[in-house]
Each structure stands twice: as structure tokens, then as C-alpha cells.
Write a protein that holds these residues in place. Structure first.
Motif, PDB file in Angstrom:
ATOM      1  N   LEU A 226       8.208  72.316  -4.562  1.00  0.00           N
ATOM      2  CA  LEU A 226       7.787  71.093  -4.015  1.00  0.00           C
ATOM      3  C   LEU A 226       6.407  71.193  -3.773  1.00  0.00           C
ATOM      4  O   LEU A 226       5.780  69.838  -3.661  1.00  0.00           O
ATOM      5  CB  LEU A 226       8.821  71.019  -2.645  1.00  0.00           C
TER       6      LEU A 226
ATOM      7  N   ALA B 279      21.819  72.126  -6.064  1.00  0.00           N
ATOM      8  CA  ALA B 279      20.544  71.851  -5.756  1.00  0.00           C
ATOM      9  C   ALA B 279      19.641  72.484  -6.355  1.00  0.00           C
ATOM     10  O   ALA B 279      18.538  72.236  -6.826  1.00  0.00           O
ATOM     11  CB  ALA B 279      20.357  71.289  -4.190  1.00  0.00           C
ATOM     12  N   LEU B 280      19.921  73.839  -6.065  1.00  0.00           N
ATOM     13  CA  LEU B 280      19.074  75.017  -6.417  1.00  0.00           C
ATOM     14  C   LEU B 280      18.646  74.601  -8.087  1.00  0.00           C
ATOM     15  O   LEU B 280      17.534  74.779  -8.476  1.00  0.00           O
ATOM     16  CB  LEU B 280      19.489  76.169  -6.121  1.00  0.00           C
TER      17      LEU B 280
ATOM     18  N   ILE C 121      11.618  77.515  -3.813  1.00  0.00           N
ATOM     19  CA  ILE C 121      11.607  75.952  -4.066  1.00  0.00           C
ATOM     20  C   ILE C 121      10.584  75.544  -3.434  1.00  0.00           C
ATOM     21  O   ILE C 121      10.109  74.348  -3.776  1.00  0.00           O
ATOM     22  CB  ILE C 121      12.812  75.616  -3.136  1.00  0.00           C
TER      23      ILE C 121
ATOM     24  N   VAL D 106      13.868  71.890   3.665  1.00  0.00           N
ATOM     25  CA  VAL D 106      14.772  71.213   2.745  1.00  0.00           C
ATOM     26  C   VAL D 106      15.840  72.248   2.748  1.00  0.00           C
ATOM     27  O   VAL D 106      16.970  71.606   2.618  1.00  0.00           O
ATOM     28  CB  VAL D 106      14.031  71.155   1.546  1.00  0.00           C
TER      29      VAL D 106
ATOM     30  N   ARG E  31      11.612  70.734 -11.116  1.00  0.00           N
ATOM     31  CA  ARG E  31      10.435  71.075 -10.739  1.00  0.00           C
ATOM     32  C   ARG E  31      10.290  72.680 -10.439  1.00  0.00           C
ATOM     33  O   ARG E  31      10.359  73.050  -9.415  1.00  0.00           O
ATOM     34  CB  ARG E  31      10.369  70.192  -9.379  1.00  0.00           C
TER      35      ARG E  31
ATOM     36  N   THR F 261      17.876  79.766 -10.289  1.00  0.00           N
ATOM     37  CA  THR F 261      18.778  79.092 -10.835  1.00  0.00           C
ATOM     38  C   THR F 261      20.338  80.012 -11.007  1.00  0.00           C
ATOM     39  O   THR F 261      21.206  79.351 -10.753  1.00  0.00           O
ATOM     40  CB  THR F 261      18.737  78.609 -12.378  1.00  0.00           C
TER      41      THR F 261
ATOM     42  N   MET G 274      16.731  71.404  -8.952  1.00  0.00           N
ATOM     43  CA  MET G 274      15.402  71.795  -8.464  1.00  0.00           C
ATOM     44  C   MET G 274      14.749  72.653  -9.521  1.00  0.00           C
ATOM     45  O   MET G 274      13.373  72.157  -9.750  1.00  0.00           O
ATOM     46  CB  MET G 274      15.328  72.502  -6.990  1.00  0.00           C
TER      47      MET G 274
END
Lengths: 559, 353, 402
Positions: free
Chosen positions: A537, A525-526, A488, A503, A533, B149, A529
């Protein structure tokens, strides 16, 4: 695409997706349980605010995705999808009121329907939901029609209010802890016991608008002034910036109070872990899912050496620390040898297995006389620094900060060394790297050893911070979390690790209300994200190019 | 001859063989001393094996889904355990409704078929949308990204179902016809275990033949060999990947109900451990290889059931069943030391692995 | 540059010295209107949710009965999920410990969580009362000063395990027993006490096995146990694993007809769901509520009125007593000056340890210096087919020693 098609494809279909999302958050109980906390005191509960945000967002996306340029079509799409989204909720209320679906869906409680319909019984409540959906749609439609500047201002001002409301539990104690006349006054001005005051809401929005307008007007001049500076001065500015950052990091826990310092130490431990795994996964490209093993080894070594519970070795923390790190490194090499030949997912599962083996052995009755078994090892003394006991999170923070700085320094030096370049070559293609004369065995073992050493360091600090170690604390989730945070953050990037840890580990701690839904939001969120993106980040420059370059480089980046 | 051998073998190879050899010797020593101590009669050993087979056949069914997805996408579908959980968890409510209305007693076979249908449908839907939402947009991204994911989707699904259905204890009702024992060749065997083993074997046969013999199966195999070439041959790659997920989801849903019928309890976390185990089984057999996954699953089930008693009891290790996962993972590492691509896995090149 | 580094090091040093002194004031000052903050750390998720929720309900009723206010300050109860394991206990305790407004903590539900969490709380000077930690070591004087701030209102497993062993040996007349635990502090120590007592009485323990939490296939381990030929199987684990063992023990040859026994950790209606028909005839040890007086009957009525159901687990009354214990002690040590209320947490801890003869739902509570406050009455319950059909644990003790 005709207008009618667009209305169906973008208005109704996207509205339906939004409807399903709203249904999900309603049925898992988020709307109901967040209803206890208000964003704006007495007017807007957090749960409803979330539903509204989804509704507006969906309508906005629907309009934004419309390929037809005519504003009327966009507007119509926004209104339709807002309406459709609320339609799902209305349907839920209608069905839930007349049939008993609670046997299956525990969240479908009367309290939920009451919260959704603002307490209005009968058809009135359902019409209210539909009307609110329609209004949200119209609001999103207006946003789309507006110019860039006012649109951004409105959206960001609303976001500011939401964030201020969300973080009230954090902000109020900070106001209180300073206990000056001004801060007390400000605290009362903005917040009630539960939620923002109406005046505070308006004020926050206005202040946000003023600041962003000022920044907009001046940002170009500031940037150009900095660019125009002579090189020497720019470097000085940078050094000064670094200096300010350092002082800030040192002073930080003195202002934050216990709770936030505690969060900082958790984040710090994960930064240490992340930096270590970053070498294994990020630099050398070896996917290690059993990273927690070394964390456990570090913790247990410190526990056994310092705690009087099992053996009374009577070491203190500083004597035990190097032993823990060295044993961690040894374990890294020992794990490294059997998995040298494995690649990709075979490596992942073998390392995962290694992590589990360590945990199970530590837990077992068989090794209980030496490792404490299920009862763990307690009474680990706190580190003692020149006669000063480090008890509070604020004290441990400095220990972790020192550890992080050391590890960051080593990481930076390694990255640009011969070894670091060998790792990266190996990451890109093992066979080619070997053909270029890189000794794969040594290079791989070095990567495992370095990562393991950092992890053991983190584990050692963890054990002395928490005062006890238990096999259950070293489960697979820690490994998974660390892998997630470095990706991430941006794989291979050092600032990325810090951002990722902040985060993924910091934010969930801050949002205490989310306790029950933490993993739910975390998972969503994973996924989001990675979809939005994928480079992370704060990506490393090379990776960013790979992800946004042409397709050929993309398929070849086998990690 | 010796010179040739010496050139090929490095120090690390020798170290690895020594590790593997030591483990092998330990296992042998443990087995011999356990058997010589005579702690267990032959009927105990048969029981261990049957329990292991039943558990292993469920692992094998889940592993099939894992391995098929791996075949076409070359990614670890971490969320497959949740696909496995979603079906029987939803099926539980159907089962309870049937049970309350006595439908399960009057029409047990029909009732069980409906439960299977519902569970397989839910699992299939979850698998299908999982691929569509979480994996498809990332098909050309570096491999670690779909892994994240998948992990995210796994958490999301677990806690979604926890939120929807609650986190308490739920247990399938007792179904009369599945209770009790059969005597087979003079051995007392649980009915449910026989049914689970037979059902799993049947499902795997159907699955294997589907992949090997039908046109769609051929297309899926083509996609897993080479996506671009398959596309050039006129195969709709997206559709084939979706089909793979659908098939994997159906297998997982069916495995889930079998699991629920055998162990009764269903909860939101039930997919995690079997998921990891099935993944292990798939790797053990050689990931991407369907017969390998089946073999790996059964092997893993047997190891978990037999190995603690066989290997550890004789060594005087107390509470050996606490260590069963450690043994299973050690076995995995040992297999991978000697065959780095699993029991039936082909020698993959670096790009593929 | 060199100068900069020097200044930097100097500042580092300065701030490390400035760092707040180790043990900060253990005195909590409440301004007007600020609540008396109690924090719970029960298990509120996962398979043992019923254990934690049951306690939470008991605590809420206690605060209501106390009047919701203490010397004019409202009583606030909030908390963390301690998840019935050490890692959950560590996390929950760290969070509670980092909130300076917490006066006392109530929890945890499971002994594993307490063993990990209590030292963390006490380091920050927060005393803790547990309603349901039964593991002996928590109040063992050998545990050291980390547990000085710990009290409990439930029984100590030294008593529960011994009663189970006596029941099996003397009452049922069985001489060979086997035990299983799941690697939790609670189950591990309880089965150890059982085994020790059983052997002392003259019986033999054929094997002491262990499984991992989350295991579902118990048949292999049960087959191993069967090879030793026990007459009695003791598995004091939590609901999910106990359920699996109960069901599967009927399917393993050699164990079909032996006596089964579990303990209070799985004494919940949820267990009957998990174990189904197989639970018929099995035994549980649990606190004896039939011996309690009128006040308990009143409590039950209140519970039913407030939550629309009967209690789900055995520790609601202990929680009620724990909260009362804390509130009475706070009442004793709190100092009022004007609008502010000052509470010294050290004095509070001392006052709680000195509690004598407090009338509670579970009997008269008198705390000893180690923190054991309970006046335990443990009974053995037997589950009948009628109980399983009704979905409730048997309300009547099958056997009691006193």
C-alpha cells in the motif's frame, strides 16, 4: 475476436465467475447474517447490498475487459454477465427449495432464500432475482457508456453510502458521545437505530458530489501554489504539518472513546511488532516466521518479574521493561546463531520451529513451576507513570505511542547507517555482500537482535496492558499476521508498516459484524491485495521500481 | 592438515556444533536412562514405531505435494494443508450418505473407492484453481509475495469450508472391514494402520515412478531445473506447473482420506497442523527432493511417536507428549545445523534456496 | 525548531495529565428507550460451539421469561466469541470492556477464557456471571481482587473432581488410575483435583499425561499410559480430544478394557459423533438434571418449541439462572428518575453477591462472598449402545452420591 466470441468470453464467462462468487457468499451465510443490519433503513439490508455490489462489479468488469470498442457490445456484455450472475443465485434458490441440500451446506437455509427473493414464494421470487440481475447489468452498462466524470461521481457516491452504512456502529456512538445539539441532530438526520435514513442517504450522496466537484475544480491551483512556494517556506509547511500530526496523535484517544482507543492500542502493538520484523525481513531479507517467540519472551519476562503469582520479585513495569528488552535481544542472538547458515525457506521453517518451541515449552507441565504452564500468569500490575496508574486503553495508548516513536526513530537512523546499508546489500545478494567485505555473521545477528528487541518491547507492553499472559496467546498466527502486514504495507517501508497494521489489524476490529467472516474476508483480501498491488500500500521507492521495472530485475529479487 | 581445517572452521561453526552436540548428548543420555529404567517392554517400542510409521506415511504423502510445488515454483505453498482438508471434508458427506443407505456395509471396497475418488477430485480441483487464481499471476514477483497469497488462500479456504459445511464436529462412520487387528509375525497391528502404510507406500511408488519415468514427469523435472531452458526445449511450462499442482492435490486428497479413516474426525481446521508438519518434513528431507520428502515424513512421524518416551522419560520430564512438537522442531534445527539443506537436499546455491 | 520541540513536549505533558481519571464512573445512565445492555462471551465457533450455543439459547429464553423489559427499558443481549481459550477470552473481554454501555457480562464458556478475561472486565468495573466455568481457582479467595466481580452458577470442580475420584475408587473399586489433560485451565485443574482426591482415598496415580489441543494421534501417549498398567483413565477434556482418546484407547494394547471417564466439558451429543462406538460403557460426570423440578420440564418444552431441538450441552439451565440472577439484581439496584434509569455496577456486583435463595432451574441459588452461587448436584452417567444409536447422551444418572 468476433462479437459473438466476445459475448461468450466476456459476457458469459465473467458472469459465471461472478455467479460463483455470489454463490459462495450466499452459501457461507454472509447474505443471511448481514441481512440483520440495514444499509438504508428498511430498504436495503447489508447482505443484499453485497450481492448487488458483486453483480454490478462483475458486469462492469465484463464490459471493461471487452476488447471491442463498440459501446453496444460493451453494454451487451454488461447486461449478459449481470444476468448470468443472478442466474446462479436463481438456480440455488430453485434447487434449494426443492431438494434438501442443507445436510451438506449449512448455510442453505430457508431464511437465505427468503432474504434473496424478498419473501416472494414460488416462481415469482426466482424471476425477481433474475430481473434484479438484469437491472444491475443494465446499470453497469450505463456506467460504462457514461463519461468519466459522472461515472466516477456515481460510483464513489454509492461507495460513500455503503461505507457510511457499514460503519454505522462506529459513527453513531461518536455522535452520541459529543452530545451537543448539533451532533445529536445530525445523528438523527442520518441514522435510524438500524441503517441510514432515506433522506440521509440522498444527502450523503449529494454532499459527496459537491465536495469532490469542488476539489476537482481547485486541486490544480492548490498543488501549484504549494509547488511555487520558496524552498524555506515549503519546509516550514512540512514542519508545521508534522507538528499538527503530532498534536493530532496525542489528542486522538481523548476523543475516540474506549472502544476505538482499544483498537488503536491493538494496532499500535502490531506496529511495534511490524517495525521490528521490518528490520529482519524488510531490511535484511531474512524471512522469520517465528517472530512471536520474542514477543512471548518480552511478555513473560514482564509477567514473571512483576506479577506476585509465581515469584514475588516485586519489580515494577519500568524496572522490568529494560530486562525484557535485553533478554529479547539475547534470545534473538541465540536464535540467530544456529540459523546463520540457513537460507530462504530453510530459515523460514527453522524460525517457525523456534517460535513453536518457545510456546510449547511455556505451556508444558514440565516448566509449570517457573512459567505457570497452561494456567498462565495473571495479576500483572498496570504500568505506573509518576504515581499515575495506566489502566484504560487511552492511557496505554500513550505508552505505545512513545514506544512507536522511539522505534521509528531507531529504524530511520539504522536504515541510513552503515549497518542498514550492509543489511540491504545482504538482502539483495548474500554472496556478493560477503565478497564486498560485509561480515555476514555480525550483520545477520544484529538484524535478529534489533528485531527481537522491538518485539520484546511490544510484548512487555502487551503483558502489562492485558494483565495476564497465556501460552496460547503466542501462536503462529501472530507471526504470520506480522509478516502479512509488513508486506501488505510495502516491504521495507516504515509508513507501510503503519498502514499495513491499520488495515490488517484495525479494519477487522472496526467491522464487528464481520466477526464470523473475519478470517474469510481477511484471506480473500490478502490474495486480492497481492494480485492487484504486489508492491504494497505504501511501498518503499526502490521496491516500487523493482516491481514495475523490467523483467530482469524482478526475477533477481530473491528475498 | 590441522592448518587446513583451522582455516575452514570459524567460531560460529564451533558454536553451532556445540549446540548440536549438546542436544545430541541430551538425547543419548535420555535414551540410555529410559532404557535402563526399563519402563517399556519391547512390545511397547514396537507399538510406538508402528503408530509413528502410520502417522509418518501420511505426513510423507502431504510432504510430497509440498516438495513438488517447491520444486517447480520455489515457493512455500502454505495452502497445501487446506487442499488436504478439502477432500476428506467433502468426502465425509459421501461417506455419511453411503453409511445411511447401508452401502458401506454391503459394498465396502466400492464405497471406499468412491470416497477416495470424490475426495481426490475435490482436492485436485482446489489445487488447480489455487494455482491458476492465486499463484500464476505472480510468477515473476519477488518470493515473499506468493507466500502472502498462499497464506491468504489458506485462510480463505479454511473459512470457506467452515462456512459451507459448518464448524461442528464431524466424524467418518466406522467401516466394518477396516476395524480390528491383524497378527503379523506375532505382533498385534491395527488393520487401518497397515492399510494406511501400504496405501501410502503404493501411492508414493506410483508418484515417484511417474515423475522419474514418464514423459510428463520428465517435463516437470525439467521445469523445476530451469523454467526458461525448459520452455526453449518446447515444454509448456504453464501446463507442467498446473500438472504439478494437480498431482500434489491428488496426493493430498488421498492422504486426507487415509487420515480421516485413521482418526475419523474431520473439520475445517484439520489441514493446518498436518500442513505445517508436512512442510517441516519436506524441509527435513531436503525441500524439492521427492524421496527426501518421503524420508522426512516418516522420520518426523517416528520422532513424534517415539522420541518423547525415549528421550524425555529417562530425564524425569513429566508429561513428555506435550513436548513432542518441540522435540520435532529441535530435531529439525539440529539436522539443519549439520546439513543446512536437509537430509537428502543438494547443496543449493543462494539463488535457488 | 527548538521552540517547536519545546511546545511539543509541553503539549505532550499537558495531555498526559489531562488523561481521563483511572476508574471512571461505574454508573451507567440509560435515557428513555435505551436498552439494558448485557454482553455474553461464549464460545460460538470451533469444536466446542455446542457448549456456547447451548448457553446462548438458555440466556435468550431467560430474557424472554423475564419479559424482555426491565423497568420499561428493553433488554439487549449481544456478545463476542471467546473461543474456549485464553487468547479468545482476552480479546472478547477487551472488546466488551471497551463498550461503556455494558452493564454486566455473562460468560465465558471455558475456564481458560474466564481466567484471562475476567480481570480485564473487572478493571473496567463490569461484573460477570459465568454459567459454565468450573475451574476452582476462579472463586478461590487466593485469586485476589481481580476476581471480585466474578460469580458463577455452575459447580466448582473441587466438587466434580472429587466425585469422579470417589466413584472410581469406592464405587468401581479401582485402585490405579491415570489422567490426561490438554493444557486448558479447565482440564488441568479438574484432573489435579481428581488425582489429589484419588491419592487421598488410597489409590495410586500411575501417570498424569498431557496432550496439546489439536492433537489427533493419541496412540503414543496412550501406549505410554498403558505401560503403567492403570485400571481407570480420567481425561476431562473437550469434545474433539476426548473423542480421539476414547476411540484410540480401544486400539492400544493394555487399555482395551479399562474404565474410561470424562467430564461435563464433553457431555454433548457431538461427543458421541466424535467417539463413535468406542464410547460404549464410558462414564461422564455432569450436573444431575433428573433431580430438577417442574420448572426445568417447562424450560425444556420452551426450548423445543423455540429452537426445534433439545439442549446440546449441560449448561443451558445454569445460563438461564445466571441471567435471572443478573436481571433480578439489576432490578434491585436500578434507580428510576423520570425517564432515565441509573445503574451502579458496583452496587450491582454487591447485590449479586448477596443473592439468597433465588429459585432457579438448577435449585435454589445462594451466593457466597467468593462468587460461588451453585447448589451442585453432580451425577455420573454411563453411555450405552442405545444412547450412541440415538445420538444423545444418557438422560439417566448411573450413580449419584446423595
Amino acid at each position: 475476436m468476433t462479437k459473438a466470441q466476445s459475448l461468450w468470453n466476456h459476457g458469459v464467462k465473467i458472469g459465471a465467475i461472478g455467479g460463483v462468487s455470489v454463490l459462495i457468499i450466499a452459501l457461507v451465510g454472509m447474505i443471511e447474517s448481514f441481512g440483520k443490519r440495514d444499509i438504508i433503513s428498511g430498504i436495503l439490508p447489508m447482505g443484499i447490498a453485497m450481492a448487488l455490489i458483486i453483480c454490478i462489479l462483475v458486469a462492469y468488469i465484463a464490459a471493461n475487459k471487452t476488447p471491442i470498442c463498440e459501446k453496444s457490445v460493451k453494454f451487451a456484455n454488461a447486461v449478459i454477465s449481470g444476468f448470468v450472475t443472478s442466474g446462479f443465485l436463481a438456480l440455488l434458490v430453485a434447487i434449494g427449495r426443492s431438494f434438501n441440500i442443507r445436510d451438506m451446506f449449512v448455510g442453505a437455509s430457508p431464511a437465505l432464500y427468503k432474504a434473496l427473493t424478498a419473501g416472494i414464494a414460488g416462481a415469482g421470487g426466482i424471476f425477481l432475482i433474475l430481473a434484479v440481475g438484469l437491472i444491475c447489468g443494465i446499470f453497469a452498462g450505463i456506467l460504462i457508456i457514461l463519461n468519466d466524470l459522472p461515472r466516477k461521481l456515481i460510483i464513489n457516491a454509492l461507495a460513500t453510502i455503503f461505507v457510511l452504512g457499514l460503519l454505522q456502529e462506529l459513527i453513531i456512538p461518536i455522535f452520541k458521545s459529543w452530545d451537543f445539539g448539533v451532533t445529536n441532530y445530525l445523528g438523527k438526520l442520518f441514522y435510524t437505530q438500524n441503517g441510514l435514513t432515506i433522506f440521509g442517504t440522498v444527502l450523503a450522496a449529494v454532499i459527496y458530489c459537491i465536495i469532490s466537484l469542488l476539489w476537482k475544480a481547485n486541486q490544480d491551483t492548490i498543488k501549484t501554489t504549494y509547488k511555487d512556494l520558496p524552498k524555506g517556506t515549503r519546509k516550514k509547511v512540512k514542519t508545521f504539518g508534522f507538528f499538527v500530526l503530532a498534536v493530532f496523535l496525542i489528542v486522538l484517544p481523548q476523543f475516540l472513546g474506549l472502544f476505538l482507543s482499544e483498537v488503536l492500542t491493538i494496532v499500535g502493538l502490531y506496529i511495534l511488532l511490524g517495525l521490528g520484523l521490518n528490520i529482519v525481513v524488510g531490511y535484511a531479507g531474512l524471512l522469520d516466521l517465528g517472530y512471536v517467540a520474542f514477543f512471548a519472551i518480552g511478555s513473560y519476562v514482564v509477567a514473571i518479574l512483576t506479577s506476585p503469582e509465581i515469584f514475588s520479585f516485586g519489580f515494577n513495569f519500568w524496572q522490568a521493561l529494560p530486562i525484557a528488552v535485553i533478554l529479547g535481544i539475547t534470545a534473538g542472538v541465540m536464535l540467530g546463531i544456529p540459523v546463520l547458515k540457513m537460507r530462504g525457506d530453510y530459515l523460514a521453517i527453522a524460525t517457525l520451529g523456534f517460535g513453536e518451541i518457545i510456546r510449547i515449552l511455556v505451556l508444558s507441565d514440565f516448566l509449570k513451576p517457573w512459567l505457570g504452564g497452561a494456567q498462565g500468569i495473571g495479576a500483572i500490575p498496570n504500568p505506573n507513570f509518576m504515581g499515575f496508574q495506566m489502566v484504560k486503553p487511552q492511557h496505554i495508548y500513550y505508552l505505545i505511542l512513545a514506544g512507536c516513536m522511539l522505534v521509528v526513530f531507531i529504524s530511520i537512523r539504522l536504515k541510513n547507517s552503515r549497518l542498514g546499508r550492509a543489511w540491504m546489500a545482504m538482502r539483495e545478494d548474500e554472496d556478493v555482500a560477503q565478497a564486498m567485505g560485509i561480515n555476514l555473521v555480525a550483520t545477520k545477528l544484529f538484524a535478529f537482535a534489533t528485531g527481537a528487541g522491538f518485539s520484546a518491547l511490544s510484548g512487555a507492553i502487551f503483558a502489562s496492558k492485558i494483565g495476564s499472559v497465556y501460552p496460547h496467546s503466542f501462536n503462529l498466527f501472530i507471526s504470520i499476521n506480522v509478516v502479512c502486514l509488513i508486506i501488505i504495507g510495502g516491504i521495507g517501508s516504515l509508513p507501510g508498516v503503519v498502514v499495513g497494521a491499520a488495515v490488517l489489524m484495525g479494519l477487522p476490529e472496526l467491522l464487528r459484524e464481520f466477526a464470523e467472516y473475519r478470517m474469510f474476508v481477511y484471506g480473500a483480501a490478502l490474495v486480492a491485495m497481492m494480485l492487484l498491488r504486489p508492491e504494497g500500500l505504501w511501498p518503499e521507492a526502490r521496491h516500487k521500481i523493482e516491481l514495475h521495472g523490467d523483467d530482469e530485475t524482478q526475477t533477481q529479487t530473491a528475498a | 592438515m590441522f592448518q587446513k581445517w583451522k582455516d575452514r572452521v570459524t567460531v560460529t561453526d564451533i558454536v553451532m556444533w556445540m549446540i548440536g552436540g549438546t542436544m545430541l548428548l541430551l538425547c543419548l543420555w535420555g535414551s540410555v536412562s529410559t532404557i535402563r529404567a526399563g519402563l517399556y517392554t519391547s512390545s511397547h517400542w514396537i507399538d510406538f514405531c508402528i503408530f509413528g510409521l502410520a502417522q509418518g506415511s501420511i505426513y510423507a504423502l502431504i510432504a510430497t505435494g509440498y516438495t513438488m510445488v517447491y520444486g517447480v515454483l520455489k515457493m512455500i505453498n502454505f495452502a497445501h494443508g487446506e487442499v488436504f482438508m478439502s477432500g476428506p471434508f467433502t468426502g465425509y458427506f459421501v461417506a455419511m450418505a453411503f453409511w445411511r443407505s447401508d452401502f458401506l456395509d454391503t459394498h465396502p471396497v466400492l464405497g471406499i473407492i468412491v470416497i477416495f475418488g470424490v475426495a481426490m477430485f475435490v482436492s485436485t480441483m482446489i489445487a488447480y484453481f489455487l494455482e491458476k487464481i492465486a499463484y500464476r499471476p505472480l510468477r515473476s514477483a519477488p518470493r515473499l509475495i506468493p507466500l502472502i497469497t498462499a497464506i491468504g488462500a489458506s485462510f480463505f479456504l479454511q473459512y470457506l469450508f467452515r462456512g459451507l459445511y459448518g464448524s461442528g464436529i464431524n466424524a467418518y462412520p466406522d467401516i466394518e472391514i477396516l476395524e480390528g487387528f491383524w497378527m503379523i509375525f506375532g505382533i498385534r497391528v491395527l488393520k487401518i494402520q497397515v492399510i494406511v502404510i501400504i496405501a501410502a507406500v503404493l501411492l508414493m511408488l506410483v508418484l515417484y515412478n511417474f515423475i522419474m519415468l514418464t514423459k510428463v514427469g520428465k517435463a516437470i523435472r525439467a521445469v523445476s531445473e530451469d523454467k526458461e531452458a525448459a520452455a526453449l526445449m518446447g515444454i509448456n511450462v504453464d501446463a507442467m506447473i498446473s500438472t504439478t499442482f494437480v498431482i500434489g492435490g491428488m496426493a493430498a486428497g488421498a492422504a486426507g482420506v487415509l487420515y480421516a479413516l485413521m482418526f475419523k474426525q474431520v473439520h475445517f481446521f484439520m489441514g493446518f497442523i498436518p500442513g505445517i508438519k508436512a512442510f517441516t518434513a519436506a524441509v527435513l528431507g531436503g525441500i524439492g527432493n521427492i524421496p527426501g520428502a518421503m524420508l522426512g515424513g516418516v522420520f518426523l512421524g517416528l520422532i513424534e511417536s517415539v522420541a518423547p518416551a525415549l528421550f524425555l522419560d529417562g530425564l524425569g520430564i513429566i508429561a513428555p507428549y506435550q513436548l513432542k512438537d518441540a522435540i520435532a522442531f529441535s530435531m529439525l534445527v539440529m539436522v539443519l545445523i549439520f546439513r543446512p539443506t536437509g537430509i537428502l537436499g543438494e547443496r543449493l546455491s543462494a539463488k535457488k534456496a | 525548531m527548538k521552540n517547536l520541540i519545546r511546545v511539543f513536549i509541553a503539549i505532550c505533558f499537558l495531555f498526559s495529565i489531562m488523561a481521563v481519571p483511572a476508574v471512571a464512573g461505574n454508573v451507567v445512565k440509560l435515557e428513555k428507550g435505551e436498552p439494558v445492555h448485557l454482553a455474553y462471551w461464549f464460545v460460538t465457533s470451533g469444536p466446542n460451539t455446542s457448549l456456547g450455543m447451548d448457553s446462548l439459547r438458555g440466556a435468550e429464553i431467560a430474557i424472554e421469561d423475564f419479559g424482555g423489559k426491565l423497568k420499561g427499558h428493553p433488554i439487549k443481549l449481544d456478545g463476542q466469541d471467546s473461543m474456549c481459550g485464553p487468547e479468545g477470552g482476552q480479546a472478547a473481554a477487551s472488546k466488551i470492556a471497551s463498550d461503556p454501555s455494558v452493564i454486566a457480562a455473562i460468560g465465558s464458556s471455558c475456564s481458560s477464557a474466564a481466567k484471562a478475561g475476567v480481570p480485564i472486565l473487572w478493571k473496567m468495573g463490569i461484573p460477570n456471571v459465568s454459567p459454565s466455568n468450573t475451574a476452582p481457582l476462579l472463586t478461590d479467595p487466593a485469586s485476589g481482587p481481580d476476581f471480585d466481580g466474578y460469580l458463577r452458577t455452575c459447580h466448582n470442580d473441587n466438587i466434580q473432581g472429587a466425585i469422579a475420584a470417589e466413584f472410581a475408587y469406592s464405587q468401581l473399586g479401582l485402585k490405579k488410575a491415570a489422567t490426561i489433560h490438554d493444557g486448558s485451565v479447565y482440564a488441568e485443574s479438574l484432573q489435579q483435583v481428581f488425582s489429589d482426591t484419588f491419592v487421598k482415598l488410597g489409590g495410586t496415580i500411575t501417570s498424569q499425561e498431557a496432550v496439546s489441543p489439536g492433537d489427533t494421534d493419541m496412540r503414543p501417549v496412550l501406549t505410554k499410559i498403558a505401560s503403567g498398567g492403570p485400571q481407570f483413565l480420567y481425561y476431562p477434556m473437550f469434545i474433539a480430544e476426548s473423542g480421539h482418546v476414547t476411540r484410540q484407547s480401544k486400539e492400544v494394547s493394555g487399555l482395551e478394557n479399562i474404565a474410561l471417564m470424562s467430564a461435563d466439558g464433553s457431555f454433548s451429543p457431538d461427543f458421541l459423533k466424535a467417539a463413535g462406538k468406542a464410547a460404549e460403557g464410558m462414564y461422564h460426570s455432569s450436573p444431575d438434571f433428573s433431580a430438577l423440578g417442574d420448572s426445568y420440564t417447562k424450560f425444556l418444552a420452551k426450548h423445543k418449541a423455540k429452537y426445534g431441538m433439545d439442549p446440546e450441552a449441560p449448561f443451558h439451565a445454569h445460563t438461564y439462572d445466571a441471567v435471572m440472577l443478573i436481571l433480578n439484581a439489576i432490578d434491585k439496584v436500578a434507580v428510576v428518575s423520570g425517564d432515565t434509569l441509573t445503574i451502579d455496577r458496583m452496587a450491582l456486583n454487591k447485590a449479586m453477591h448477596e443473592t439468597k435463595g433465588q429459585k432457579g432451574l438448577t435449585g435454589d441459588l445462594t451466593c457466597d462472598e467468593n462468587g460461588d452461587c451453585a447448589n451442585p448436584k453432580i451425577a455420573i452417567y454411563k453411555t450405552s449402545m442405545a444412547d450412541i444409536k440415538a445420538g444423545k447422551m444418557s438422560p439417566k444418572p448411573f450413580w449419584k452420591k446423595y
